[in-house]
Design a protein around this motif. Structure first.
Motif, PDB file in Angstrom:
ATOM      1  N   ILE A  99       0.855  -1.184   0.000  1.00 12.39           N
ATOM      2  CA  ILE A  99       0.000   0.000   0.000  1.00 12.39           C
ATOM      3  C   ILE A  99       0.891   1.234   0.000  1.00 12.39           C
ATOM      4  O   ILE A  99       1.700   1.430   0.912  1.00 12.39           O
ATOM      5  CB  ILE A  99      -0.927   0.004   1.228  1.00 12.39           C
ATOM      6  N   PHE A 111      -4.903   1.433  -2.102  1.00  9.71           N
ATOM      7  CA  PHE A 111      -5.134   0.474  -1.024  1.00  9.71           C
ATOM      8  C   PHE A 111      -5.426  -0.916  -1.595  1.00  9.71           C
ATOM      9  O   PHE A 111      -5.964  -1.780  -0.907  1.00  9.71           O
ATOM     10  CB  PHE A 111      -6.296   0.938  -0.132  1.00  9.71           C
ATOM     11  N   GLU A 141      -8.965  -8.146   3.570  1.00  4.61           N
ATOM     12  CA  GLU A 141      -9.601  -7.118   2.737  1.00  4.61           C
ATOM     13  C   GLU A 141     -10.442  -6.173   3.582  1.00  4.61           C
ATOM     14  O   GLU A 141     -10.451  -4.957   3.364  1.00  4.61           O
ATOM     15  CB  GLU A 141     -10.465  -7.783   1.673  1.00  4.61           C
ATOM     16  N   ARG A 169      -8.151  -3.705   5.254  1.00  2.01           N
ATOM     17  CA  ARG A 169      -7.687  -2.671   4.320  1.00  2.01           C
ATOM     18  C   ARG A 169      -8.787  -1.663   4.020  1.00  2.01           C
ATOM     19  O   ARG A 169      -8.539  -0.459   3.940  1.00  2.01           O
ATOM     20  CB  ARG A 169      -7.189  -3.318   3.032  1.00  2.01           C
ATOM     21  N   SER A 206      -0.356  -9.183   4.966  1.00  2.00           N
ATOM     22  CA  SER A 206      -1.239  -8.072   5.340  1.00  2.00           C
ATOM     23  C   SER A 206      -0.584  -7.180   6.395  1.00  2.00           C
ATOM     24  O   SER A 206      -0.774  -5.961   6.392  1.00  2.00           O
ATOM     25  CB  SER A 206      -2.579  -8.602   5.851  1.00  2.00           C
ATOM     26  N   GLN A 239       1.661  -4.989   4.535  1.00  2.00           N
ATOM     27  CA  GLN A 239       0.889  -3.946   3.859  1.00  2.00           C
ATOM     28  C   GLN A 239       0.487  -2.844   4.835  1.00  2.00           C
ATOM     29  O   GLN A 239       0.537  -1.652   4.506  1.00  2.00           O
ATOM     30  CB  GLN A 239      -0.342  -4.558   3.198  1.00  2.00           C
ATOM     31  N   LEU A 240       0.081  -3.235   6.038  1.00  2.00           N
ATOM     32  CA  LEU A 240      -0.277  -2.244   7.053  1.00  2.00           C
ATOM     33  C   LEU A 240       0.934  -1.388   7.414  1.00  2.00           C
ATOM     34  O   LEU A 240       0.830  -0.161   7.539  1.00  2.00           O
ATOM     35  CB  LEU A 240      -0.816  -2.949   8.296  1.00  2.00           C
ATOM     36  N   ALA A 246       1.538   1.095   4.703  1.00  2.00           N
ATOM     37  CA  ALA A 246       0.488   2.120   4.706  1.00  2.00           C
ATOM     38  C   ALA A 246       0.754   3.160   5.788  1.00  2.00           C
ATOM     39  O   ALA A 246       0.590   4.366   5.572  1.00  2.00           O
ATOM     40  CB  ALA A 246      -0.879   1.481   4.914  1.00  2.00           C
TER      41      ALA A 246
END
Length: 535
Positions: free
Chosen positions: A327, A439, A457, A460, A489, A492-493, A496
């Motif tokens: 992200i 995202f 999902e 996100r 995930s 990804q966090l 972000a």
């Protein structure tokens, strides 16, 4: 417990949900003694696989075989709050029979229930002590203990049963740091077959091998999570190098095909000119024309086949590269100047008695840690305005947003796009779609109904809705954000949050994650909110 022949095997197992959604197809697996970490993206079927092995689900076809007794600790525990602790532990009947015998009741049925478990209470107390639960009485109820303690009680029940095969699904969710370490010790001491699904990096450093479930198949990597990631990094570097080689080959074959077309076109022009000038007998020129056409056709087909082969090799090389997107989003309006006051807690007393005095300035990144039940969630909900303080004053000096553990901030029946528009009513729809693409909700995905999203999902989508809200949040509070997220995930966090420029307060027991997001200040809540040395 026998470990010599204990194993789990799946042979050509196919499983789908009642609505037809496929999970596993012709799936094969063999697991022997030792500690196995099962990893993979959200939605690949890890929890479903554990339930198949435990016998809680049945495959549509294929066979699942286990040799020995299976113990399964599921991810989501739903226990009656009125259930006594000894029933959770599975020893209530044995205790009752033992107490009846001690009271002088000679009924043979009591002796049959006790069997060889005359020391059941002593073994139980020893197991509870190992898991940090010595303070919990056997006659208490589930409603009197915390969520983390409930998880450990269910683990204690499995350890008391001494199963040959132990299946753990995200066992460290909701556990505080001390409880996590005790669970890590229990995993390290396990002697039989153990399969653990987890995103807990520290827990996965206690396994003997890693099974990577991806695209319906398992790949094995010897060693801990660190060894797995090192091997994967080397493999991915080689795969990316092969993609570059294959791309160069495609470009070369495409160039050679164009050159071949040009040569054939030139020969054709020369042949037409010779035919028009009638330099040779007609029969000879027709024969040359047919020969040239056949030769040219073969030459063209050869180059087209080479280009097709190069493209196939490129596709194969690309398939070996993992497309685990990150992200990356620009959020300039979340920025907070260094000396700006963000949050003030003035002599605040929370429900259940905890007290907090705090001043947050600038884009601080704060980790909120503490034992289960200390009041971390209560503190965040009080700051968010969901709960009123018993005493004192809470003042947020900037716009704030709060993401709870339950991820229940979105309307299940509406699309991702509609949920974001509700929190940012003045934003242009196309701009929201562009931001949602960052995202990882691309093309038609923003129109997908929230109720159909997987766990990763949903997280996100919830994070996107908060970070894209208007006014832009300059204080973002997250409560156990990595619970139920797979390792990708969590990455990804982390990326972000690198884009977020405001102040951040994160309640979590996931120390590697907290270190990864650049925490600048550590706070511990234990009766009083106080600064803590970095963990």
């Amino acid at each position: 417990m026998s470990t010599l022949t204990t194993h789990v095997s799946c042979h050509r197992v196919t499983f789908a949900w009642p609505d037809g959604t496929p999970v596993l197809t012709d799936f094969d697996l063999a697991v022997g003694p030792g500690r196995t970490g099962l990893v993979g993206l959200n939605g690949t079927g890890k929890s479903t696989l554990l339930r198949l092995v435990a016998g809680e689900l049945s495959p549509l076809s294929g066979t699942v075989r286990v040799s020995g007794e299976v113990g399964h600790l599921p991810q989501n525990l739903a226990l009656d709050a009125a259930l006594p602790v000894d029933k959770v532990l599975g020893i209530a009947d044995t205790r009752a029979a033992l107490h009846a015998i001690e009271a002088g009741d000679p009924d043979e049925a009591h002796f049959a229930v006790v069997g060889d478990d005359w020391d059941i209470e002593e073994r139980t107390r020893a197991t509870l002590d190992e898991l940090g639960l010595a303070h919990i009485g056997l006659d208490r109820t589930v409603g009197e203990v915390s969520g983390g303690e409930t998880v450990l009680l269910c683990l204690a029940a499995l350890l008391l049963r001494r199963p040959d095969i132990l299946l753990l699904d995200e066992p460290t969710n909701n556990l505080d740091l001390d409880a996590r370490r005790r669970l890590h010790d229990a995993v390290s001491a396990w002697q039989g077959v153990l399969v653990v699904v987890s995103h807990d990096r520290e827990l996965l450093e206690h396994v003997d091998q890693v099974a990577d479930l991806r695209d319906g198949e398992v790949r094995w990597f010897g060693g801990t999570l660190s060894a797995y990631e090192e091997a994967l990094a080397v493999e991915q570097e080689a795969a990316e190098r092969m993609v570059r080689v294959a791309e160069a080959d495609v470009r070369r074959q495409r160039r050679e095909l164009i050159e071949a077309h040009d040569k054939l076109a030139g020969r054709a022009r020369m042949a037409r000119k010779a035919f028009e000038n009638k330099r040779e007998p007609k029969i000879v020129m027709n024969a040359r024309k047919r020969s040239a056409q056949e030769s040219g056709g073969k030459h063209r087909i050869l180059h087209e086949e080479r280009l097709a082969g190069a493209r196939e090799r490129l596709a194969e090389a690309e398939s070996a590269v993992r497309d685990d997107d990150e992200i990356r989003v620009d959020l300039p309006h979340t920025a907070v100047p260094p000396r700006r006051r963000v949050l003030t807690l003035d002599a605040v007393e929370l429900r259940y008695g905890a007290r907090a005095h705090l001043e947050v300035q600038g884009p601080e990144r704060i980790a909120l840690v503490g034992r289960n039940g200390a009041g971390k969630t209560t503190l965040l909900r009080t700051v968010a305005g969901e709960l009123a303080p018993v005493a004192g004053e809470v003042t947020a000096h900037v716009p704030l947003r709060y993401l709870p553990q339950r991820l229940d901030i979105l309307n299940e029946s509406r699309s991702i796009l509609d949920n974001v528009r509700e929190l940012a009513p003045g934003a242009d729809v196309q701009r929201i779609r562009a931001q949602l693409a960052r995202f990882l909700f691309r093309k038609g995905r923003p129109d997908q109904r929230v109720g159909t999203l997987s766990g990763g999902e949903r997280f996100r989508a919830s994070l996107a809705a908060l970070m894209l809200a208007e006014p832009a949040p300059q204080l973002l509070m997250l409560d156990e954000p990595t619970n139920n997220l797979d390792l990708n995930s969590v990455r990804q966090l982390t990326t972000a949050l690198e884009s977020y420029r405001g102040a951040l307060v994160v309640a979590s027991h996931d120390v590697p994650f907290l270190r990864g997001i650049g925490i600048t200040r550590w706070l511990r809540l234990d009766g009083e909110l106080a600064d803590e040395e970095p963990l």
